[in-house]
Design a protein around this motif. Structure first.
Motif, mmCIF file in Angstrom:
data_model
loop_
_atom_site.group_PDB
_atom_site.id
_atom_site.type_symbol
_atom_site.label_atom_id
_atom_site.label_comp_id
_atom_site.label_asym_id
_atom_site.label_seq_id
_atom_site.Cartn_x
_atom_site.Cartn_y
_atom_site.Cartn_z
ATOM 1 N N ALA A 77 85.099 50.752 -26.399
ATOM 2 C CA ALA A 77 86.286 51.596 -26.575
ATOM 3 C C ALA A 77 85.953 52.959 -27.184
ATOM 4 O O ALA A 77 86.597 53.964 -26.883
ATOM 5 C CB ALA A 77 87.311 50.874 -27.443
ATOM 6 N N ASN A 78 84.908 53.020 -28.020
ATOM 7 C CA ASN A 78 84.532 54.285 -28.666
ATOM 8 C C ASN A 78 83.568 55.113 -27.826
ATOM 9 O O ASN A 78 83.165 56.196 -28.239
ATOM 10 C CB ASN A 78 83.889 54.013 -30.026
ATOM 11 C CG ASN A 78 84.834 53.340 -30.975
ATOM 12 O OD1 ASN A 78 86.049 53.531 -30.892
ATOM 13 N ND2 ASN A 78 84.305 52.547 -31.882
ATOM 14 N N ASN A 79 83.145 54.573 -26.688
ATOM 15 C CA ASN A 79 82.178 55.226 -25.802
ATOM 16 C C ASN A 79 80.848 55.516 -26.496
ATOM 17 O O ASN A 79 80.232 56.547 -26.276
ATOM 18 C CB ASN A 79 82.741 56.526 -25.209
ATOM 19 C CG ASN A 79 83.821 56.257 -24.194
ATOM 20 O OD1 ASN A 79 83.800 55.225 -23.518
ATOM 21 N ND2 ASN A 79 84.766 57.171 -24.084
ATOM 22 N N ASP A 80 80.425 54.622 -27.377
ATOM 23 C CA ASP A 80 79.148 54.836 -28.047
ATOM 24 C C ASP A 80 78.185 53.655 -27.908
ATOM 25 O O ASP A 80 77.127 53.643 -28.522
ATOM 26 C CB ASP A 80 79.350 55.170 -29.522
ATOM 27 C CG ASP A 80 80.007 54.037 -30.297
ATOM 28 O OD1 ASP A 80 80.405 53.032 -29.681
ATOM 29 O OD2 ASP A 80 80.122 54.167 -31.530
ATOM 30 N N ALA A 81 78.523 52.660 -27.084
ATOM 31 C CA ALA A 81 77.637 51.513 -26.883
ATOM 32 C C ALA A 81 77.904 50.902 -25.510
ATOM 33 O O ALA A 81 79.011 51.016 -24.969
ATOM 34 C CB ALA A 81 77.856 50.468 -27.970
ATOM 35 N N TRP A 82 76.862 50.268 -24.975
ATOM 36 C CA TRP A 82 77.001 49.579 -23.695
ATOM 37 C C TRP A 82 77.534 48.167 -23.929
ATOM 38 O O TRP A 82 77.178 47.516 -24.903
ATOM 39 C CB TRP A 82 75.643 49.469 -22.991
ATOM 40 C CG TRP A 82 75.100 50.766 -22.531
ATOM 41 C CD1 TRP A 82 74.078 51.469 -23.095
ATOM 42 C CD2 TRP A 82 75.535 51.522 -21.409
ATOM 43 N NE1 TRP A 82 73.852 52.622 -22.397
ATOM 44 C CE2 TRP A 82 74.732 52.679 -21.350
ATOM 45 C CE3 TRP A 82 76.525 51.354 -20.449
ATOM 46 C CZ2 TRP A 82 74.882 53.648 -20.359
ATOM 47 C CZ3 TRP A 82 76.671 52.322 -19.469
ATOM 48 C CH2 TRP A 82 75.869 53.444 -19.432
ATOM 49 N N VAL A 83 78.358 47.710 -23.002
ATOM 50 C CA VAL A 83 78.881 46.347 -23.024
ATOM 51 C C VAL A 83 78.447 45.678 -21.726
ATOM 52 O O VAL A 83 78.695 46.208 -20.642
ATOM 53 C CB VAL A 83 80.425 46.329 -23.138
ATOM 54 C CG1 VAL A 83 80.950 44.901 -23.097
ATOM 55 C CG2 VAL A 83 80.872 47.039 -24.400
ATOM 56 N N PHE A 84 77.787 44.527 -21.853
ATOM 57 C CA PHE A 84 77.314 43.792 -20.679
ATOM 58 C C PHE A 84 78.271 42.629 -20.435
ATOM 59 O O PHE A 84 78.311 41.683 -21.216
ATOM 60 C CB PHE A 84 75.891 43.278 -20.908
ATOM 61 C CG PHE A 84 74.935 44.376 -21.253
ATOM 62 C CD1 PHE A 84 74.498 45.256 -20.288
ATOM 63 C CD2 PHE A 84 74.487 44.533 -22.559
ATOM 64 C CE1 PHE A 84 73.629 46.281 -20.613
ATOM 65 C CE2 PHE A 84 73.625 45.545 -22.882
ATOM 66 C CZ PHE A 84 73.181 46.430 -21.906
ATOM 67 N N ASN A 85 79.020 42.707 -19.351
ATOM 68 C CA ASN A 85 80.034 41.697 -19.060
ATOM 69 C C ASN A 85 79.500 40.528 -18.239
ATOM 70 O O ASN A 85 80.074 39.460 -18.277
ATOM 71 C CB ASN A 85 81.221 42.335 -18.333
ATOM 72 C CG ASN A 85 81.902 43.375 -19.200
ATOM 73 O OD1 ASN A 85 82.040 43.181 -20.396
ATOM 74 N ND2 ASN A 85 82.294 44.480 -18.604
ATOM 75 N N TYR A 86 78.451 40.725 -17.469
ATOM 76 C CA TYR A 86 77.895 39.680 -16.622
ATOM 77 C C TYR A 86 76.397 39.556 -16.894
ATOM 78 O O TYR A 86 75.774 40.460 -17.449
ATOM 79 C CB TYR A 86 78.083 40.004 -15.132
ATOM 80 C CG TYR A 86 79.518 40.122 -14.697
ATOM 81 C CD1 TYR A 86 80.300 38.990 -14.542
ATOM 82 C CD2 TYR A 86 80.078 41.357 -14.435
ATOM 83 C CE1 TYR A 86 81.623 39.091 -14.132
ATOM 84 C CE2 TYR A 86 81.385 41.470 -14.022
ATOM 85 C CZ TYR A 86 82.160 40.339 -13.869
ATOM 86 O OH TYR A 86 83.454 40.453 -13.474
#
Length: 136
Positions: A77-86
């Motif tokens: 949400a803060n556009n400062d980290a990657w999120v891996f969903n799969y």
């Protein structure tokens, strides 16, 4: 350069190839030329590997994340980290990390590991010459 150095060595019959000014102060030995060739060979082999790896990574990234798993890697949400969903996103991240680590290791392979390998080969060659002389 290499062909000229070989020609000068054949004419000299010594261990040194004289420098441009004819002195042996800037002389190049056959061992130096062998080391140079080994380092160039290792460098370009590593660059080819990294190029192929990067192309593979780009193709997989495009196919996986633009067509199959559009939400596999996103920003938080803060556009400062990657999120891996799969898991595909995690695998891609591992591939990318591996490629980066390989590229960081090129200098080590060229300037340290190749030098050790060439020195080891030279010691074996010298040991063989000494043994041959001893047998005669």
């Amino acid at each position: 350069f290499y062909q000229r150095a070989q020609k000068e060595e054949e004419e000299d019959d010594g261990d040194y190839i004289s420098g441009n000014d004819g002195s042996e102060e800037n002389a190049t030995t056959q061992d130096d030329i062998e080391l140079y060739q080994a380092q160039i060979s290792v460098f370009f082999a590593q660059q080819r590997l990294l190029a192929v790896w990067h192309i593979l990574e780009m193709i997989l990234g495009y196919v996986l994340f633009n067509h199959l798993f559009e939400e596999a890697i996103t920003c938080d949400a803060n556009n400062d980290a990657w999120v891996f969903n799969y898991k595909a996103g995690k695998v891609f991240f591992m591939m990318h990390t591996f490629g980066v680590k390989q590229s960081l290791g090129v200098a080590s392979k060229v300037f340290f590991k190749t030098v050790r390998k060439v020195e080891k080969r030279q010691r074996r060659k010298d040991k063989g010459k000494k043994k041959k002389k001893k047998d005669e």
